[in-house]
Every structure is written in structure tokens, then in C-alpha cells.
Write an enzyme that holds these catalytic residues in place. Structure first.
Site, PDB file in Angstrom:
ATOM      1  N   SER A  21       0.848  -1.188   0.000  1.00 10.02           N
ATOM      2  CA  SER A  21       0.000   0.000   0.000  1.00 10.02           C
ATOM      3  C   SER A  21       0.886   1.241   0.000  1.00 10.02           C
ATOM      4  CB  SER A  21      -0.913  -0.030   1.235  1.00 10.02           C
ATOM      5  OG  SER A  21      -1.893   0.972   1.144  1.00 10.02           O
ATOM      6  N   ASN A  22       0.355   2.366   0.399  1.00  6.59           N
ATOM      7  CA  ASN A  22       1.122   3.610   0.475  1.00  6.59           C
ATOM      8  C   ASN A  22       0.518   4.481   1.590  1.00  6.59           C
ATOM      9  OD1 ASN A  22      -0.901   5.584  -0.688  1.00  6.59           O
ATOM     10  ND2 ASN A  22      -0.833   4.059  -2.326  1.00  6.59           N
ATOM     11  N   PRO A  23       1.240   5.529   1.994  1.00  7.92           N
ATOM     12  CA  PRO A  23       0.782   6.273   3.180  1.00  7.92           C
ATOM     13  C   PRO A  23      -0.266   7.364   2.916  1.00  7.92           C
ATOM     14  CG  PRO A  23       2.989   6.981   2.570  1.00  7.92           C
ATOM     15  CD  PRO A  23       2.547   6.018   1.523  1.00  7.92           C
ATOM     16  N   ALA A  88      -4.742   7.574  -4.094  1.00  2.00           N
ATOM     17  CA  ALA A  88      -3.409   7.094  -4.468  1.00  2.00           C
ATOM     18  C   ALA A  88      -3.539   5.606  -4.760  1.00  2.00           C
ATOM     19  CB  ALA A  88      -2.426   7.349  -3.335  1.00  2.00           C
TER      20      ALA A  88
END
Ligand code: CTP
Length: 213
Positions: A21-23, A88
Site C-alpha cells: 500500500s502507500n501512506p 493514491a
């Protein structure tokens, strides 16, 4: 107008308990939704896993993966006037999602395959009076790369950001809004709240112009 907003990251699972995933925090999407609601628009938010607070009167659709987000966007897009794609979305997902929790004590290779580009798939079903706003996160040649994305995805507006602005960073260094006619608005230094307000008012203006044509 009917606003459709995506927010947050997506999660791409490789087994029942692990994912890539991403932040992304969903904050910008949250402010866009809030402002659009305040301005009297109908708002639906499709959000990946993040702490996206409820907004009274805003419909929230919760998804996890990029494929789930794509399905939800395609369904909701048919009846909306505006799509603001702040999410995102993970560009890749593991080729295989294991059913059981992996027990690996030795090095192994994870194969990732590309996820579909949601904005590109939306472009194929877009009607002339719909407004689509995309984002671009760039680490080099911001304007050049963003211009390419604007053209390739046939967007009505593109917000170009630097990677420093990503996640829960409160710095909003370089931000540019690009338009298909070549115009650029420098929004560097804007907070996420201010950027969201600017975008909603711009979308209203753009929609008026489209309807006049
Ligand atoms: N996006 C999308 N579907 C994806 C990936 C991204 O619709 N699978 C959308 C994002 O929501 C954003 C825009 O595309 O509005 C640009 O995202 P970004 O990650 O900057 O660019 P990419 O098009 O994925 O290109 P690259 O990562 O190669 O720079």
C-alpha cells in the site's frame, strides 16, 4: 452537481494478512468532499482504507483494492457530473493472492502485475459534459510529466504535486493546476483545505463553461 470523489490508498493483498500500500491519508479528498457539500452539491466518496471521517449527507463507499475501486468508480461515474480522483491507487498488485497465511523463512520473490488505470478506463465512458480531475505525483520534471498525464488521460484539470507533499506531510511545496489549453495555476504553498476549496470553485466554473458550449 453530482460529485464523485476518490480518496485514500488502496491495499493489494498477497495473503490474508499482508498487503502492499502507500501512506495516503485521504485528507485532500476529505476537504474536497466537505467543500463540495458546503457548496450544495451532492457528494459520493469512494475511499480506500484510511481514517476518512464521516461527513453528514455525504455517501461513503468503502473499498480496499484498486480493482474494487475501479468497479465502484465505473458504476458511480455513469450518473455523476464530476470525478475528482484524489486516491493514491496502487499501480501494481501481487500476481497471486494466497488463501493461507504464508510461512516463509527463506528469501522469495514476489511478482507484481500492473493494476488497470482507473482514469484511463473512465475516459472511455466519459460524456462531453462530465468534468474529470486527476492528480500527478512527481519526483522530477513536474510540469512536463504532469502535462503528459493530462493529455494521455484526457483530463479537464490535473493537479501536479511533488512527492514531498505526499502522505501526512503538512508541507505543500510545489503544486500546479494544469489545464488542457496550456494554462497553469501555481498553487504552491496552499494548504490541503485551501487547495480543495480552489478546486471545487474551479470545477463549478468549468462546468458552467461546458454547459454554455
Ligand atoms: N490513477 C488511476 N489508476 C491507477 C493509478 C493512478 O486512476 N491505477 C490516478 C490517480 O488517482 C491520480 C492519477 O491517476 O489521479 C495519477 O496518479 P500517479 O500515481 O501520479 O500517476 P500514474 O498515472 O500512476 O503514473 P506514474 O505512477 O507512472 O507516474
Amino acid at each position: 452537481m453530482k460529485f464523485l470523489i476518490t480518496a485514500g490508498p488502496t491495499r493489494e493483498y498477497l495473503d490474508p494478512v499482508r498487503f502492499i500500500s502507500n501512506p495516503a491519508t485521504g485528507t485532500l479528498g476529505y476537504f474536497v468532499a466537505k467543500k463540495a457539500k458546503q457548496r450544495g452539491h451532492s457528494v459520493t466518496v469512494i475511499t480506500g482504507p484510511c481514517s476518512f471521517s464521516e461527513i453528514r449527507g455525504v455517501k461513503k463507499i468503502q473499498v480496499e483494492s484498486a480493482l474494487e475501486m475501479k468497479d465502484a468508480v465505473e458504476k458511480e461515474f455513469l450518473s455523476c457530473d464530476v470525478l475528482v480522483m484524489t486516491a493514491a491507487v496502487s499501480d501494481w498488485r501481487p500476481e497471486k493472492r494466497y488463501r493461507e497465511k504464508l510461512k516463509m523463512k527463506r528469501p522469495w520473490k514476489l511478482k507484481l502485475i500492473p493494476n488497470p488505470d482507473i482514469l484511463k478506463s473512465v475516459e472511455k465512458i466519459k460524456k462531453g459534459n462530465q468534468v474529470v480531475v486527476g492528480f500527478a505525483l512527481e519526483s522530477t520534471s513536474i510540469i512536463e510529466n504532469a502535462r503528459k498525464k493530462l493529455n494521455e488521460k484526457k483530463l479537464d484539470m490535473l493537479v501536479a504535486n511533488t512527492v514531498e507533499n505526499f502522505g501526512d506531510s503538512s508541507r505543500n511545496n510545489e503544486i500546479f493546476v494544469l489545464y488542457p489549453d496550456g494554462k497553469i495555476k501555481d498553487c504552491s504553498g496552499y494548504s490541503k483545505r485551501k487547495l480543495a476549496s480552489f478546486l471545487v470553485l474551479e470545477i463549478e466554473r468549468h462546468n458552467k463553461l461546458k454547459r454554455r458550449k
